[in-house]
Design an enzyme around this catalytic site. Structure first.
Site, PDB file in Angstrom:
ATOM      1  N   LYS A 140       4.638  -0.256   7.095  1.00 56.74           N
ATOM      2  CA  LYS A 140       5.120  -1.453   6.839  1.00 56.74           C
ATOM      3  C   LYS A 140       5.666  -1.958   8.180  1.00 56.74           C
ATOM      4  CE  LYS A 140       6.549  -4.595   3.261  1.00 56.74           C
ATOM      5  NZ  LYS A 140       7.029  -4.847   2.002  1.00 56.74           N
ATOM      6  N   SER A 215       4.744  -6.838  -1.608  1.00 56.59           N
ATOM      7  CA  SER A 215       4.642  -7.401  -0.081  1.00 56.59           C
ATOM      8  C   SER A 215       4.243  -6.298   0.613  1.00 56.59           C
ATOM      9  CB  SER A 215       6.043  -7.790   0.533  1.00 56.59           C
ATOM     10  OG  SER A 215       7.002  -6.752   0.474  1.00 56.59           O
ATOM     11  N   SER A 239       7.381  -4.721  -4.629  1.00 55.11           N
ATOM     12  CA  SER A 239       6.577  -4.874  -3.457  1.00 55.11           C
ATOM     13  C   SER A 239       6.069  -3.459  -3.059  1.00 55.11           C
ATOM     14  CB  SER A 239       7.327  -5.316  -2.407  1.00 55.11           C
ATOM     15  OG  SER A 239       7.743  -6.734  -2.386  1.00 55.11           O
TER      16      SER A 239
END
Length: 570
Positions: A140, A215, A239
Protein backbone atom coordinates in the site's frame (compact mmCIF):
# COMPACT_ATOMS: atom_id res chain seq x y z
CA UNK A 1 4.44 40.35 -5.26
CA UNK A 2 6.55 37.23 -4.60
CA UNK A 3 3.58 35.55 -2.89
CA UNK A 4 1.35 36.36 -5.82
CA UNK A 5 3.87 34.92 -8.31
CA UNK A 6 4.24 31.77 -6.21
CA UNK A 7 0.48 31.38 -6.13
CA UNK A 8 0.18 31.86 -9.90
CA UNK A 9 2.90 29.29 -10.59
CA UNK A 10 1.44 26.66 -8.27
CA UNK A 11 0.07 23.74 -10.29
CA UNK A 12 -3.61 22.95 -10.06
CA UNK A 13 -4.71 19.73 -8.42
CA UNK A 14 -5.68 18.41 -11.86
CA UNK A 15 -2.16 19.03 -13.14
CA UNK A 16 -0.64 17.23 -10.17
CA UNK A 17 -3.01 14.30 -10.68
CA UNK A 18 -2.01 14.10 -14.34
CA UNK A 19 1.67 13.95 -13.33
CA UNK A 20 0.87 11.15 -10.86
CA UNK A 21 -1.04 9.14 -13.44
CA UNK A 22 1.63 9.66 -16.10
CA UNK A 23 4.26 8.44 -13.63
CA UNK A 24 2.19 5.32 -12.95
CA UNK A 25 1.55 4.63 -16.62
CA UNK A 26 5.22 5.07 -17.47
CA UNK A 27 6.22 2.57 -14.78
CA UNK A 28 3.86 0.02 -16.33
CA UNK A 29 5.20 0.66 -19.85
CA UNK A 30 8.72 -0.19 -18.64
CA UNK A 31 7.75 -3.81 -17.90
CA UNK A 32 9.31 -6.22 -20.44
CA UNK A 33 7.97 -7.80 -22.52
CA UNK A 34 5.19 -5.23 -22.96
CA UNK A 35 1.96 -5.95 -21.11
CA UNK A 36 -0.87 -7.03 -23.44
CA UNK A 37 -3.58 -4.53 -24.31
CA UNK A 38 -6.82 -4.92 -22.38
CA UNK A 39 -10.10 -4.55 -24.31
CA UNK A 40 -12.02 -1.32 -23.97
CA UNK A 41 -13.83 -1.22 -20.60
CA UNK A 42 -17.17 -1.13 -22.43
CA UNK A 43 -16.31 -4.51 -23.94
CA UNK A 44 -15.43 -6.13 -20.62
CA UNK A 45 -17.77 -8.14 -18.39
CA UNK A 46 -18.56 -6.84 -14.92
CA UNK A 47 -16.54 -9.77 -13.51
CA UNK A 48 -13.01 -9.16 -14.78
CA UNK A 49 -11.17 -11.74 -12.69
CA UNK A 50 -10.76 -14.19 -15.58
CA UNK A 51 -9.42 -11.67 -18.11
CA UNK A 52 -5.70 -12.02 -17.26
CA UNK A 53 -5.82 -15.77 -17.97
CA UNK A 54 -6.50 -15.04 -21.63
CA UNK A 55 -3.74 -12.47 -22.01
CA UNK A 56 -0.81 -14.13 -20.21
CA UNK A 57 1.19 -17.25 -20.99
CA UNK A 58 0.23 -20.53 -19.37
CA UNK A 59 3.33 -20.39 -17.16
CA UNK A 60 2.59 -16.82 -16.06
CA UNK A 61 -0.99 -17.77 -15.24
CA UNK A 62 0.06 -20.81 -13.21
CA UNK A 63 2.72 -18.86 -11.30
CA UNK A 64 0.47 -15.94 -10.40
CA UNK A 65 -2.36 -18.22 -9.28
CA UNK A 66 -0.09 -20.20 -6.97
CA UNK A 67 -0.47 -19.68 -3.23
CA UNK A 68 2.44 -17.85 -1.56
CA UNK A 69 3.45 -20.81 0.63
CA UNK A 70 3.74 -22.99 -2.48
CA UNK A 71 5.62 -20.30 -4.37
CA UNK A 72 8.30 -19.93 -1.70
CA UNK A 73 8.77 -23.72 -1.74
CA UNK A 74 9.15 -23.73 -5.53
CA UNK A 75 11.53 -20.77 -5.40
CA UNK A 76 13.65 -22.35 -2.68
CA UNK A 77 13.89 -25.63 -4.60
CA UNK A 78 14.83 -23.92 -7.84
CA UNK A 79 11.67 -25.02 -9.67
CA UNK A 80 11.09 -21.35 -10.49
CA UNK A 81 13.62 -18.55 -10.65
CA UNK A 82 12.88 -15.32 -8.87
CA UNK A 83 13.25 -13.41 -12.15
CA UNK A 84 10.56 -15.56 -13.79
CA UNK A 85 8.16 -15.21 -10.86
CA UNK A 86 8.75 -11.48 -10.43
CA UNK A 87 8.24 -10.77 -14.11
CA UNK A 88 5.01 -12.79 -14.13
CA UNK A 89 3.61 -10.74 -11.25
CA UNK A 90 4.75 -7.45 -12.79
CA UNK A 91 2.87 -8.31 -15.96
CA UNK A 92 -0.27 -9.46 -14.16
CA UNK A 93 -0.18 -6.37 -11.93
CA UNK A 94 -0.03 -4.21 -15.06
CA UNK A 95 -3.14 -5.95 -16.36
CA UNK A 96 -4.81 -5.49 -12.96
CA UNK A 97 -4.30 -1.76 -13.25
CA UNK A 98 -6.09 -1.69 -16.58
CA UNK A 99 -8.94 -3.77 -15.15
CA UNK A 100 -9.43 -2.23 -11.69
CA UNK A 101 -7.31 0.95 -11.40
CA UNK A 102 -5.43 -0.36 -8.35
CA UNK A 103 -1.77 0.61 -8.93
CA UNK A 104 0.10 3.82 -8.05
CA UNK A 105 3.33 2.55 -9.61
CA UNK A 106 5.20 -0.60 -10.55
CA UNK A 107 8.91 -1.01 -9.77
CA UNK A 108 10.19 -3.06 -12.72
CA UNK A 109 13.88 -2.14 -12.64
CA UNK A 110 14.20 -2.36 -8.86
CA UNK A 111 12.24 -5.62 -8.70
CA UNK A 112 14.08 -7.37 -11.52
CA UNK A 113 17.48 -6.34 -10.14
CA UNK A 114 16.50 -7.74 -6.76
CA UNK A 115 15.21 -10.96 -8.36
CA UNK A 116 18.46 -11.40 -10.29
CA UNK A 117 20.45 -10.96 -7.07
CA UNK A 118 18.34 -13.62 -5.34
CA UNK A 119 18.76 -16.08 -8.21
CA UNK A 120 22.53 -15.60 -8.09
CA UNK A 121 22.53 -16.06 -4.33
CA UNK A 122 20.63 -19.35 -4.59
CA UNK A 123 22.94 -20.56 -7.33
CA UNK A 124 26.07 -19.66 -5.38
CA UNK A 125 25.05 -20.82 -1.90
CA UNK A 126 22.63 -23.63 -2.75
CA UNK A 127 20.03 -22.33 -0.30
CA UNK A 128 17.47 -19.52 -0.14
CA UNK A 129 18.41 -16.24 1.48
CA UNK A 130 15.42 -16.40 3.86
CA UNK A 131 11.88 -17.75 4.35
CA UNK A 132 10.45 -15.40 1.68
CA UNK A 133 13.19 -15.95 -0.89
CA UNK A 134 12.03 -14.53 -4.23
CA UNK A 135 8.39 -13.97 -3.19
CA UNK A 136 6.88 -10.84 -4.77
CA UNK A 137 5.03 -8.68 -2.23
CA UNK A 138 2.85 -5.66 -3.03
CA UNK A 139 2.64 -2.63 -0.74
CA UNK A 140 0.00 0.00 0.00
CA UNK A 141 1.43 3.36 -1.07
CA UNK A 142 1.53 5.13 2.30
CA UNK A 143 3.94 2.51 3.72
CA UNK A 144 7.19 4.31 3.05
CA UNK A 145 9.87 3.25 0.57
CA UNK A 146 13.13 5.17 0.43
CA UNK A 147 13.09 7.98 -2.15
CA UNK A 148 9.66 6.99 -3.49
CA UNK A 149 6.47 9.03 -3.28
CA UNK A 150 4.50 9.05 -0.06
CA UNK A 151 1.26 10.95 -0.71
CA UNK A 152 -1.20 9.01 1.51
CA UNK A 153 -4.01 9.91 -0.89
CA UNK A 154 -3.59 13.70 -0.74
CA UNK A 155 -2.82 15.75 -3.85
CA UNK A 156 -0.92 18.28 -1.71
CA UNK A 157 1.41 15.53 -0.50
CA UNK A 158 2.29 14.28 -4.00
CA UNK A 159 5.92 15.47 -3.86
CA UNK A 160 6.69 13.94 -0.45
CA UNK A 161 9.31 11.19 -0.50
CA UNK A 162 10.10 8.36 1.88
CA UNK A 163 13.24 9.12 3.85
CA UNK A 164 13.88 5.42 4.43
CA UNK A 165 12.20 2.06 4.00
CA UNK A 166 9.58 1.35 6.65
CA UNK A 167 10.84 -1.08 9.29
CA UNK A 168 8.41 -3.79 8.22
CA UNK A 169 9.79 -3.60 4.68
CA UNK A 170 13.35 -3.95 5.94
CA UNK A 171 12.41 -7.10 7.82
CA UNK A 172 10.60 -8.57 4.80
CA UNK A 173 13.52 -7.64 2.56
CA UNK A 174 15.94 -9.42 4.90
CA UNK A 175 13.68 -12.47 4.62
CA UNK A 176 14.20 -12.47 0.86
CA UNK A 177 11.09 -10.95 -0.71
CA UNK A 178 10.82 -8.74 -3.81
CA UNK A 179 8.84 -5.47 -3.74
CA UNK A 180 7.39 -4.79 -7.17
CA UNK A 181 4.05 -2.94 -6.89
CA UNK A 182 2.54 -0.08 -4.91
CA UNK A 183 -1.22 0.22 -4.58
CA UNK A 184 -4.00 2.76 -4.33
CA UNK A 185 -5.66 4.22 -1.26
CA UNK A 186 -8.40 6.82 -0.75
CA UNK A 187 -8.24 10.48 0.08
CA UNK A 188 -7.76 10.76 3.89
CA UNK A 189 -7.16 6.97 4.25
CA UNK A 190 -10.47 7.00 6.12
CA UNK A 191 -12.81 5.33 3.62
CA UNK A 192 -14.10 1.79 3.39
CA UNK A 193 -13.66 2.38 -0.34
CA UNK A 194 -10.72 3.51 -2.46
CA UNK A 195 -11.04 6.74 -4.41
CA UNK A 196 -8.75 9.73 -4.63
CA UNK A 197 -8.31 12.77 -6.83
CA UNK A 198 -4.81 11.56 -7.70
CA UNK A 199 -5.80 8.26 -9.29
CA UNK A 200 -9.59 8.14 -9.43
CA UNK A 201 -11.76 5.21 -8.35
CA UNK A 202 -10.52 1.66 -7.77
CA UNK A 203 -13.22 -0.87 -8.67
CA UNK A 204 -14.02 -4.41 -7.58
CA UNK A 205 -12.67 -7.02 -10.04
CA UNK A 206 -15.62 -9.34 -9.35
CA UNK A 207 -18.11 -6.61 -10.23
CA UNK A 208 -16.81 -3.30 -11.54
CA UNK A 209 -19.95 -1.47 -10.38
CA UNK A 210 -19.02 -2.23 -6.77
CA UNK A 211 -16.19 -1.08 -4.55
CA UNK A 212 -13.22 -3.29 -3.61
CA UNK A 213 -13.36 -1.70 -0.16
CA UNK A 214 -10.81 0.45 1.58
CA UNK A 215 -8.65 1.95 2.56
CA UNK A 216 -6.35 -0.87 1.38
CA UNK A 217 -8.59 -1.32 -1.65
CA UNK A 218 -5.76 -1.28 -4.17
CA UNK A 219 -4.30 -4.29 -2.41
CA UNK A 220 -7.65 -6.07 -2.33
CA UNK A 221 -8.30 -5.52 -6.03
CA UNK A 222 -4.76 -6.53 -7.00
CA UNK A 223 -5.00 -9.77 -5.04
CA UNK A 224 -8.45 -10.53 -6.45
CA UNK A 225 -6.93 -10.34 -9.94
CA UNK A 226 -3.95 -12.41 -8.76
CA UNK A 227 -1.57 -9.57 -9.57
CA UNK A 228 -0.29 -10.28 -6.06
CA UNK A 229 -0.42 -13.21 -3.68
CA UNK A 230 0.68 -11.36 -0.54
CA UNK A 231 0.32 -7.66 0.19
CA UNK A 232 0.63 -5.11 2.98
CA UNK A 233 -2.31 -3.04 4.18
CA UNK A 234 -3.19 -0.93 7.20
CA UNK A 235 -6.29 -0.83 9.42
CA UNK A 236 -7.79 1.67 11.85
CA UNK A 237 -11.47 0.97 11.24
CA UNK A 238 -11.60 -1.93 8.79
CA UNK A 239 -9.09 -0.94 6.13
CA UNK A 240 -7.54 -4.41 5.76
CA UNK A 241 -10.73 -6.36 6.42
CA UNK A 242 -13.11 -4.44 4.16
CA UNK A 243 -11.06 -5.00 0.96
CA UNK A 244 -10.20 -8.57 1.95
CA UNK A 245 -13.91 -9.34 2.35
CA UNK A 246 -15.06 -7.47 -0.74
CA UNK A 247 -12.39 -9.10 -2.90
CA UNK A 248 -12.61 -12.69 -1.66
CA UNK A 249 -9.15 -12.96 -0.08
CA UNK A 250 -7.76 -13.49 3.42
CA UNK A 251 -6.76 -10.58 5.62
CA UNK A 252 -5.73 -10.06 9.23
CA UNK A 253 -6.11 -7.07 11.49
CA UNK A 254 -3.47 -8.02 14.12
CA UNK A 255 -3.47 -6.92 17.73
CA UNK A 256 -1.73 -3.57 18.10
CA UNK A 257 1.99 -3.28 18.79
CA UNK A 258 2.90 -6.63 17.22
CA UNK A 259 3.73 -5.48 13.67
CA UNK A 260 5.94 -2.38 13.21
CA UNK A 261 4.35 0.73 11.74
CA UNK A 262 7.27 3.18 11.73
CA UNK A 263 7.88 4.70 8.32
CA UNK A 264 4.32 5.10 7.11
CA UNK A 265 2.64 8.37 6.16
CA UNK A 266 -0.66 9.69 7.49
CA UNK A 267 -2.21 12.62 9.32
CA UNK A 268 -2.41 12.64 13.13
CA UNK A 269 0.59 10.32 13.49
CA UNK A 270 1.06 11.11 17.17
CA UNK A 271 -2.45 10.19 18.33
CA UNK A 272 -2.71 7.18 20.62
CA UNK A 273 -6.47 7.02 21.21
CA UNK A 274 -7.24 4.57 18.37
CA UNK A 275 -4.21 2.59 17.29
CA UNK A 276 -3.81 1.87 13.59
CA UNK A 277 -2.11 -1.40 12.67
CA UNK A 278 -0.32 -2.86 9.69
CA UNK A 279 -1.13 -6.37 8.48
CA UNK A 280 -1.32 -8.82 5.58
CA UNK A 281 -3.77 -9.56 2.80
CA UNK A 282 -3.21 -12.84 0.97
CA UNK A 283 -4.71 -15.27 -1.48
CA UNK A 284 -4.27 -17.98 1.18
CA UNK A 285 -4.62 -18.37 4.92
CA UNK A 286 -1.11 -19.77 5.06
CA UNK A 287 0.13 -16.56 3.42
CA UNK A 288 -1.28 -14.54 6.34
CA UNK A 289 0.48 -16.83 8.79
CA UNK A 290 3.73 -16.70 6.80
CA UNK A 291 3.72 -12.91 6.94
CA UNK A 292 3.04 -12.73 10.67
CA UNK A 293 5.58 -15.37 11.58
CA UNK A 294 8.28 -13.83 9.37
CA UNK A 295 7.86 -10.26 10.61
CA UNK A 296 7.64 -11.18 14.28
CA UNK A 297 10.62 -13.54 13.95
CA UNK A 298 12.58 -10.44 12.89
CA UNK A 299 12.18 -9.12 16.47
CA UNK A 300 10.92 -5.69 15.39
CA UNK A 301 10.63 -4.55 19.02
CA UNK A 302 14.41 -4.18 19.09
CA UNK A 303 14.09 -1.25 16.66
CA UNK A 304 10.57 -0.05 17.43
CA UNK A 305 10.47 -0.03 21.25
CA UNK A 306 6.71 0.53 21.51
CA UNK A 307 6.12 -2.99 20.18
CA UNK A 308 5.39 -5.90 22.50
CA UNK A 309 8.37 -8.33 22.65
CA UNK A 310 6.07 -11.27 22.00
CA UNK A 311 7.45 -14.07 19.78
CA UNK A 312 5.16 -15.89 17.34
CA UNK A 313 3.72 -18.78 19.31
CA UNK A 314 2.91 -21.51 16.80
CA UNK A 315 4.91 -24.15 18.62
CA UNK A 316 1.95 -24.79 20.91
CA UNK A 317 -1.64 -25.64 20.11
CA UNK A 318 -4.47 -23.59 21.55
CA UNK A 319 -7.22 -25.99 20.57
CA UNK A 320 -6.11 -29.64 20.63
CA UNK A 321 -6.05 -30.15 24.37
CA UNK A 322 -5.53 -33.61 25.88
CA UNK A 323 -8.72 -33.02 27.86
CA UNK A 324 -10.71 -33.09 24.65
CA UNK A 325 -11.67 -29.43 24.96
CA UNK A 326 -14.02 -28.26 22.23
CA UNK A 327 -13.53 -25.21 20.04
CA UNK A 328 -16.21 -22.87 21.38
CA UNK A 329 -17.44 -20.40 18.78
CA UNK A 330 -19.66 -17.46 19.62
CA UNK A 331 -21.83 -16.32 16.70
CA UNK A 332 -22.96 -12.75 16.07
CA UNK A 333 -25.79 -12.71 13.52
CA UNK A 334 -26.08 -8.96 13.61
CA UNK A 335 -24.82 -6.23 15.92
CA UNK A 336 -28.19 -4.85 16.98
CA UNK A 337 -27.65 -1.68 14.96
CA UNK A 338 -27.63 -2.68 11.27
CA UNK A 339 -28.88 -6.05 10.05
CA UNK A 340 -26.66 -7.69 7.38
CA UNK A 341 -27.95 -8.37 3.89
CA UNK A 342 -29.27 -11.85 2.96
CA UNK A 343 -26.05 -13.22 1.38
CA UNK A 344 -24.09 -12.47 4.56
CA UNK A 345 -26.67 -14.19 6.73
CA UNK A 346 -26.78 -17.15 4.32
CA UNK A 347 -22.99 -17.52 4.43
CA UNK A 348 -23.04 -17.32 8.20
CA UNK A 349 -25.79 -19.93 8.40
CA UNK A 350 -23.93 -22.29 6.03
CA UNK A 351 -20.75 -22.12 8.10
CA UNK A 352 -22.62 -22.53 11.40
CA UNK A 353 -24.58 -25.51 10.06
CA UNK A 354 -21.37 -27.27 9.03
CA UNK A 355 -19.68 -26.49 12.34
CA UNK A 356 -22.62 -27.93 14.26
CA UNK A 357 -21.82 -31.28 12.63
CA UNK A 358 -18.22 -31.21 13.92
CA UNK A 359 -18.14 -33.08 17.28
CA UNK A 360 -15.26 -31.02 18.64
CA UNK A 361 -17.01 -27.69 18.04
CA UNK A 362 -19.55 -25.98 20.28
CA UNK A 363 -21.66 -23.16 18.85
CA UNK A 364 -23.19 -20.52 21.15
CA UNK A 365 -25.14 -17.37 20.41
CA UNK A 366 -23.23 -14.18 21.20
CA UNK A 367 -25.34 -11.25 22.25
CA UNK A 368 -23.66 -8.03 21.05
CA UNK A 369 -22.88 -5.64 23.89
CA UNK A 370 -23.61 -1.95 23.22
CA UNK A 371 -22.12 -1.89 19.73
CA UNK A 372 -23.87 1.42 19.08
CA UNK A 373 -22.04 2.93 22.06
CA UNK A 374 -18.77 1.53 20.73
CA UNK A 375 -19.20 3.56 17.55
CA UNK A 376 -19.85 6.76 19.48
CA UNK A 377 -16.61 6.22 21.41
CA UNK A 378 -14.37 5.32 18.49
CA UNK A 379 -15.72 7.97 16.13
CA UNK A 380 -15.22 10.60 18.86
CA UNK A 381 -11.59 9.54 19.21
CA UNK A 382 -10.71 9.25 15.49
CA UNK A 383 -10.33 13.01 14.98
CA UNK A 384 -9.50 14.65 18.31
CA UNK A 385 -8.39 17.79 16.44
CA UNK A 386 -11.81 18.05 14.83
CA UNK A 387 -10.37 16.78 11.55
CA UNK A 388 -8.15 19.84 11.11
CA UNK A 389 -5.10 17.96 9.79
CA UNK A 390 -7.22 16.01 7.31
CA UNK A 391 -9.00 19.17 6.18
CA UNK A 392 -5.76 21.10 5.78
CA UNK A 393 -4.18 18.32 3.71
CA UNK A 394 -7.21 18.24 1.38
CA UNK A 395 -7.64 21.97 0.99
CA UNK A 396 -3.93 22.79 0.53
CA UNK A 397 -4.16 21.74 -3.12
CA UNK A 398 -7.70 22.87 -3.83
CA UNK A 399 -8.75 19.31 -4.62
CA UNK A 400 -12.45 18.55 -4.09
CA UNK A 401 -13.70 16.54 -1.15
CA UNK A 402 -14.53 12.96 -2.09
CA UNK A 403 -18.05 11.91 -0.96
CA UNK A 404 -16.84 9.52 1.76
CA UNK A 405 -14.28 12.02 3.07
CA UNK A 406 -17.16 14.41 3.57
CA UNK A 407 -19.24 11.64 5.15
CA UNK A 408 -16.69 10.67 7.81
CA UNK A 409 -15.40 14.18 8.58
CA UNK A 410 -18.15 16.70 7.86
CA UNK A 411 -21.35 14.70 8.26
CA UNK A 412 -20.18 12.71 11.28
CA UNK A 413 -21.81 14.23 14.39
CA UNK A 414 -19.06 12.86 16.65
CA UNK A 415 -16.25 14.83 14.99
CA UNK A 416 -15.28 17.87 17.05
CA UNK A 417 -12.11 19.46 18.34
CA UNK A 418 -11.63 18.04 21.83
CA UNK A 419 -10.07 19.70 24.83
CA UNK A 420 -7.54 17.75 26.85
CA UNK A 421 -10.23 17.03 29.42
CA UNK A 422 -12.58 15.76 26.72
CA UNK A 423 -9.88 13.45 25.34
CA UNK A 424 -9.40 12.08 28.84
CA UNK A 425 -13.18 11.60 29.11
CA UNK A 426 -13.49 9.62 25.89
CA UNK A 427 -10.33 7.62 26.57
CA UNK A 428 -11.76 6.64 29.95
CA UNK A 429 -14.99 5.58 28.24
CA UNK A 430 -12.90 3.50 25.83
CA UNK A 431 -11.16 1.69 28.68
CA UNK A 432 -14.42 1.19 30.57
CA UNK A 433 -16.00 -0.33 27.47
CA UNK A 434 -13.03 -2.68 27.01
CA UNK A 435 -13.42 -3.84 30.60
CA UNK A 436 -17.15 -4.38 30.21
CA UNK A 437 -16.65 -6.35 26.99
CA UNK A 438 -14.00 -8.49 28.67
CA UNK A 439 -16.57 -9.35 31.34
CA UNK A 440 -19.09 -10.31 28.66
CA UNK A 441 -16.48 -12.66 27.22
CA UNK A 442 -15.52 -14.07 30.62
CA UNK A 443 -19.16 -14.70 31.41
CA UNK A 444 -19.30 -17.29 28.62
CA UNK A 445 -17.24 -19.59 30.84
CA UNK A 446 -18.93 -22.71 32.20
CA UNK A 447 -16.72 -22.97 35.26
CA UNK A 448 -13.38 -22.33 36.89
CA UNK A 449 -10.44 -24.73 37.27
CA UNK A 450 -8.66 -25.48 40.52
CA UNK A 451 -6.00 -22.95 39.50
CA UNK A 452 -8.59 -20.26 38.95
CA UNK A 453 -8.59 -20.38 35.14
CA UNK A 454 -11.85 -19.98 33.26
CA UNK A 455 -13.15 -23.15 31.66
CA UNK A 456 -15.51 -23.44 28.70
CA UNK A 457 -15.02 -19.82 27.70
CA UNK A 458 -15.66 -18.80 24.08
CA UNK A 459 -12.50 -19.16 21.99
CA UNK A 460 -13.42 -17.03 18.97
CA UNK A 461 -16.33 -14.99 17.64
CA UNK A 462 -17.71 -15.67 14.15
CA UNK A 463 -19.45 -12.63 12.70
CA UNK A 464 -20.11 -10.52 9.59
CA UNK A 465 -17.40 -8.22 8.20
CA UNK A 466 -19.93 -5.61 7.19
CA UNK A 467 -23.64 -5.05 6.74
CA UNK A 468 -23.44 -6.46 3.22
CA UNK A 469 -21.08 -7.54 0.49
CA UNK A 470 -19.16 -4.95 -1.53
CA UNK A 471 -21.49 -1.96 -1.86
CA UNK A 472 -21.92 0.31 -4.89
CA UNK A 473 -19.42 3.15 -5.13
CA UNK A 474 -19.69 5.90 -2.49
CA UNK A 475 -22.09 3.83 -0.37
CA UNK A 476 -19.82 2.21 2.28
CA UNK A 477 -21.17 4.18 5.23
CA UNK A 478 -21.41 1.69 8.08
CA UNK A 479 -18.18 0.76 9.87
CA UNK A 480 -19.64 -0.98 12.92
CA UNK A 481 -18.76 -4.57 12.06
CA UNK A 482 -15.05 -3.76 11.71
CA UNK A 483 -14.44 -0.64 13.85
CA UNK A 484 -15.90 -2.49 16.84
CA UNK A 485 -12.78 -4.66 17.03
CA UNK A 486 -10.42 -1.72 16.50
CA UNK A 487 -11.88 -0.12 19.61
CA UNK A 488 -11.39 -3.34 21.58
CA UNK A 489 -8.04 -4.04 19.87
CA UNK A 490 -9.01 -7.63 19.07
CA UNK A 491 -7.33 -9.55 16.23
CA UNK A 492 -9.77 -10.19 13.39
CA UNK A 493 -9.29 -12.52 10.42
CA UNK A 494 -11.25 -12.34 7.16
CA UNK A 495 -11.96 -15.42 5.06
CA UNK A 496 -13.97 -16.00 1.86
CA UNK A 497 -17.05 -18.20 2.02
CA UNK A 498 -19.22 -18.01 -1.11
CA UNK A 499 -20.63 -15.62 -3.70
CA UNK A 500 -23.89 -13.70 -4.04
CA UNK A 501 -26.68 -15.64 -5.74
CA UNK A 502 -29.74 -13.41 -6.32
CA UNK A 503 -31.96 -16.48 -6.71
CA UNK A 504 -31.17 -17.47 -3.11
CA UNK A 505 -30.42 -14.09 -1.55
CA UNK A 506 -33.82 -12.51 -1.95
CA UNK A 507 -35.15 -9.32 -0.41
CA UNK A 508 -37.09 -9.67 2.83
CA UNK A 509 -40.10 -7.56 1.88
CA UNK A 510 -41.48 -7.68 5.42
CA UNK A 511 -38.36 -6.34 7.12
CA UNK A 512 -38.81 -3.12 9.10
CA UNK A 513 -35.51 -1.29 9.69
CA UNK A 514 -34.52 -0.53 13.27
CA UNK A 515 -33.10 2.94 12.68
CA UNK A 516 -31.85 5.37 10.02
CA UNK A 517 -28.57 3.52 9.44
CA UNK A 518 -30.39 0.23 9.11
CA UNK A 519 -32.85 1.81 6.67
CA UNK A 520 -30.00 3.06 4.47
CA UNK A 521 -28.41 -0.37 4.41
CA UNK A 522 -31.71 -2.14 3.78
CA UNK A 523 -32.43 0.08 0.77
CA UNK A 524 -29.05 -0.78 -0.76
CA UNK A 525 -30.14 -4.40 -1.04
CA UNK A 526 -33.81 -3.75 -1.70
CA UNK A 527 -32.92 -1.61 -4.74
CA UNK A 528 -31.82 -4.77 -6.56
CA UNK A 529 -29.93 -7.94 -5.53
CA UNK A 530 -28.96 -8.49 -9.19
CA UNK A 531 -26.48 -5.62 -9.00
CA UNK A 532 -24.43 -7.68 -6.50
CA UNK A 533 -24.39 -10.91 -8.51
CA UNK A 534 -21.11 -12.81 -8.19
CA UNK A 535 -19.71 -10.58 -5.45
CA UNK A 536 -17.66 -12.41 -2.79
CA UNK A 537 -19.30 -13.10 0.56
CA UNK A 538 -16.81 -13.25 3.42
CA UNK A 539 -16.93 -13.57 7.20
CA UNK A 540 -14.80 -12.52 10.15
CA UNK A 541 -13.22 -14.54 12.96
CA UNK A 542 -12.33 -12.52 16.05
CA UNK A 543 -10.21 -13.39 19.09
CA UNK A 544 -9.13 -11.74 22.30
CA UNK A 545 -6.24 -9.30 22.36
CA UNK A 546 -2.86 -10.93 21.57
CA UNK A 547 -4.50 -14.21 20.65
CA UNK A 548 -3.63 -13.72 16.96
CA UNK A 549 -2.12 -17.21 16.76
CA UNK A 550 -5.23 -18.75 18.27
CA UNK A 551 -7.46 -17.03 15.70
CA UNK A 552 -5.35 -18.38 12.83
CA UNK A 553 -5.26 -21.89 14.31
CA UNK A 554 -9.02 -21.83 14.80
CA UNK A 555 -9.45 -20.75 11.18
CA UNK A 556 -7.22 -23.59 10.00
CA UNK A 557 -9.37 -26.02 11.99
CA UNK A 558 -12.60 -24.55 10.65
CA UNK A 559 -11.40 -24.66 7.05
CA UNK A 560 -10.29 -28.25 7.41
CA UNK A 561 -13.59 -29.36 8.92
CA UNK A 562 -16.02 -27.42 6.73
CA UNK A 563 -14.37 -27.38 3.30
CA UNK A 564 -14.25 -23.58 3.11
CA UNK A 565 -14.47 -21.70 0.86
CA UNK A 566 -17.67 -22.94 -0.74
CA UNK A 567 -17.03 -21.11 -4.04
CA UNK A 568 -14.08 -20.74 -6.42
CA UNK A 569 -12.32 -17.37 -6.18
CA UNK A 570 -9.53 -17.93 -8.73
Amino acid sequence: MEDSTATMSKPTWQEVAKVAQNHRDDSIRRVEPPIPEVPDPDQLPLDRTDVPKYLLSTEETVITQTAPEDLVASLASGKYTSTTVTNAFLRRAGLAQALANCITELLPEQAMARAKFLDEYLSKHGKPIGPLHGLPISVKEHIGMKDLGLNAGFVSWWDRKGEDDALVLKILNNAGCVFYARTTQPQTLMHLETSSNLYGVTVNPFNSQLTPGGSSGGEGALLALRGSCLGLGTDIGGSIRSPSANCGVYGLRPSSYRIPVSGWSATMLGQEQIIAVLGPLSTSLEGVKLFMKTVISGKPWLNEPSLVPLPWRDQESYLDKPSGKKLKVGVIWHDGVVKPHPPVLRALQEVVDKLKNVPSVEIVEWKPYKHDEAWSIISSLYFCDGGQQETAAIEASGEPWRPLSKFILKDNPWVKRLTVEEIWHWTTKRETYKTEYAKVWNDTATGTSETGELEGVVDVILCPVGPGVAPPLDCARYWGYTAQWNLLDYPALIFPVTKVDPTMDVVDQDYRPMNEKDEYNHQLWKSGPEKYKGAPVSLQLVGRRYEDEKVIEAMEFIKENTGLPFANFV
